[in-house]
Each structure stands twice: as C-alpha cells, then as structure tokens.
Enzyme design. Sequence first.
Site, PDB file in Angstrom:
ATOM      1  N   MET A   1      40.438  28.063  58.651  1.00  0.00           N
ATOM      2  CA  MET A   1      41.366  26.972  58.965  1.00  0.00           C
ATOM      3  C   MET A   1      41.085  25.691  58.178  1.00  0.00           C
ATOM      4  O   MET A   1      41.748  24.687  58.372  1.00  0.00           O
ATOM      5  CB  MET A   1      41.267  26.647  60.468  1.00  0.00           C
ATOM      6  N   ARG A   2      40.086  25.741  57.276  1.00  0.00           N
ATOM      7  CA  ARG A   2      39.730  24.514  56.565  1.00  0.00           C
ATOM      8  C   ARG A   2      40.899  23.980  55.745  1.00  0.00           C
ATOM      9  O   ARG A   2      41.127  22.768  55.683  1.00  0.00           O
ATOM     10  CB  ARG A   2      38.508  24.756  55.684  1.00  0.00           C
ATOM     11  N   ALA A   3      41.654  24.865  55.108  1.00  0.00           N
ATOM     12  CA  ALA A   3      42.772  24.416  54.279  1.00  0.00           C
ATOM     13  C   ALA A   3      43.800  23.665  55.113  1.00  0.00           C
ATOM     14  O   ALA A   3      44.330  22.628  54.679  1.00  0.00           O
ATOM     15  CB  ALA A   3      43.426  25.609  53.585  1.00  0.00           C
TER      16      ALA A   3
END
Length: 346
Positions: A246-248
């Site tokens: 989910m970093r993006a």
Amino acid sequence: MSEASARRAAFPFSALIGQAPLQQALLLAAVDPGIGGVLVSGPRGTAKSTAARALAELLPEGQFVTLPLGASEDRLIGTLDIESALRDASVRFSPGLLAKAHRGVLYVDEVNLLPDGLVDALLDAASSGVNTVERDGISHTHDASFVLIGTMNPEEGELRPQLTDRFGLMVELENCYEPQIRQAIVKARLAFDLDPRGFRTGYEAQQDAHAARLRDARAALARFSFDDAVLAHVSTLCIAAGVDGMRADLVMLRAARALAAFEQADAVTVAHVDSVAESVLLHRRRQDEPASQQQDGSSAPSSSSAQHASTDGATASAEADYGYLPPEPAGLTRVKGVIPLNAKKR
C-alpha cells in the site's frame, strides 16, 4: 564576490531549464518530507547535484549535507558515549549527518553504491522524521526531518527493488538532444559561472516567491483531506500498475496533497493525483503487467470475451500448433546377422 563565495553560491532553482518533472518532485518532497525522499536516476552531467543544492537554498535553514560514499553508520546516525552513561548515568550523544541535515537537504550521490544497511537507515529516518541510536540497551532519539535526495547512474548498477520502493518519488533524467534547450542550458550555466552574483540577482524575485510558497504550503498541509473520488482514483492507478503493498497509495495521496498545498488550491483533486502519479509509480510499476489489464485490477474476462471463449480457444490452439509437423510412419528394414532382443535362445 570572492572566489570562495562564488564557489558557495548555488545555481538558482528558478533558473533550471528543462527539468520540470525533477523540480516538481523536489518541491513536493520539500513541502512534505514524510513522502520519503526523491530518487533521481540519470547519466552524468544532467544537473542532479545542481538541482539538489538549488532546492536547499529555498528551505528556511538552507542546510545542505552530503553523505560521502565511504561514510560509516556512526558517521550517519551519530554515536553514544557508553562510558559516560555508565559512569554519570547520563547520555552523551555525538550527532551524525542525520542530525546535521535536520530541516534541510541530505544529498546522497551514487546511492546505489552504498551498503544496504546504510540505505535502510537513511530511508527509515527520511520517512519517520526521527533518528534513534541504540547501543548496549541505551538509546537516544532526535528529530531528523530532512529532504532526502538520492542520485544514481543506472550504468553503475541498480538499487535492490526493496530499497528502491522505499523512496517516495522517482525521476528519470535523460540526455538532452533538443538543440534550443541544450543551447539555453549552456548559456545559462556560462552566465552563472561568469558572474554568479549578477546572475542570481535576476532570479531573486522568483526565488523569494518559491521560498514563500514552500513555507505556506507546509503550514497548509493539515487542512487538506481526501474525498472518495480522489481515493478511488488513486486505488485505480495503483492496481492498474500492479504495485506491491500500500506504500504507493499512501505516497500518491501525500504527494497530491503537497501539490495542492503548493499550488494554493482549495482541495486535493483528481488532477493533482494525475500530476504526481508517474513519479510515484515509475519505480513501483510491475514490468510484467499486461498492457490490456483492466484498470480495476480484475483478471476476470469481460462478457464479450466470454461469449467468444470457444472461438478464442480454438484460435489459440491453432496458433500454438503453428509450424508443428504430425508424426509420419517410418519403414523398418531387417538387417542380416542381428539377433532381435526378444528372440529366444535355442
């Protein structure tokens, strides 16, 4: 201006030519250092270090700290005097480069050549804004909010994907082959080298405007929120790119918010998301993602494709057999003097 002062003078950020994507990424990271820094990839001589120094000048403290290639972990994060802690029950901390770079820019040239452990420590501090040093059960924590700018020449090797992904934004620079832009860059650089003070004077108003907008944008970040349309658009882009984790999504939202704040907009919009998406996804996009993947990330066939499944299957089978020759019977010739393996001995 003395020779020493001329060497210290930075090329104005506003005078950079043909570097719009890089300038935007650097400004976003300056508005919100929690984005996690900027990775700049490109060949030699594409103004990577010039842009980094120029950005530092726009920040309130103007700190510009360079991490040397041979630096140790202690040089980066700092050291604790264990003897004094045991003797006087007090922690004596010797600051490292992370403490020195607080509220400024930490520039790492050839970051792809650093040991992985050092890059990990850099990225941890860049994303969290704090640095913690622990030795023998004793720890010390201090603020370390800085803009991390890492540069690399891909010809000299790549970063591991796990480390590349932790940089918030990435920009790829290329050699300029447009004659007019190339000439403008050379003329500007020659003019700056000849008379740094005079050249900088011509950009004072633009520099002041950039610095003021940075300060205002930082102060305005907290008032922005994300509506459902923006959240949905971010999810769609990240799923279509096949990113891991989910970093993006989180970085894209923070970058869009930083852009909205810098542009003094009333709200974060889908247009802001589109403006930052490429720098967020460039180093996270799955290279093996099929071009025809649906934007919602689903791999299920559409209704139209389902209706023609049997036809498509036959076509695919035929294509798979293209050039295939069926087996043909071959004649057998008995050779005199050779005893068959299954012949019974007399």
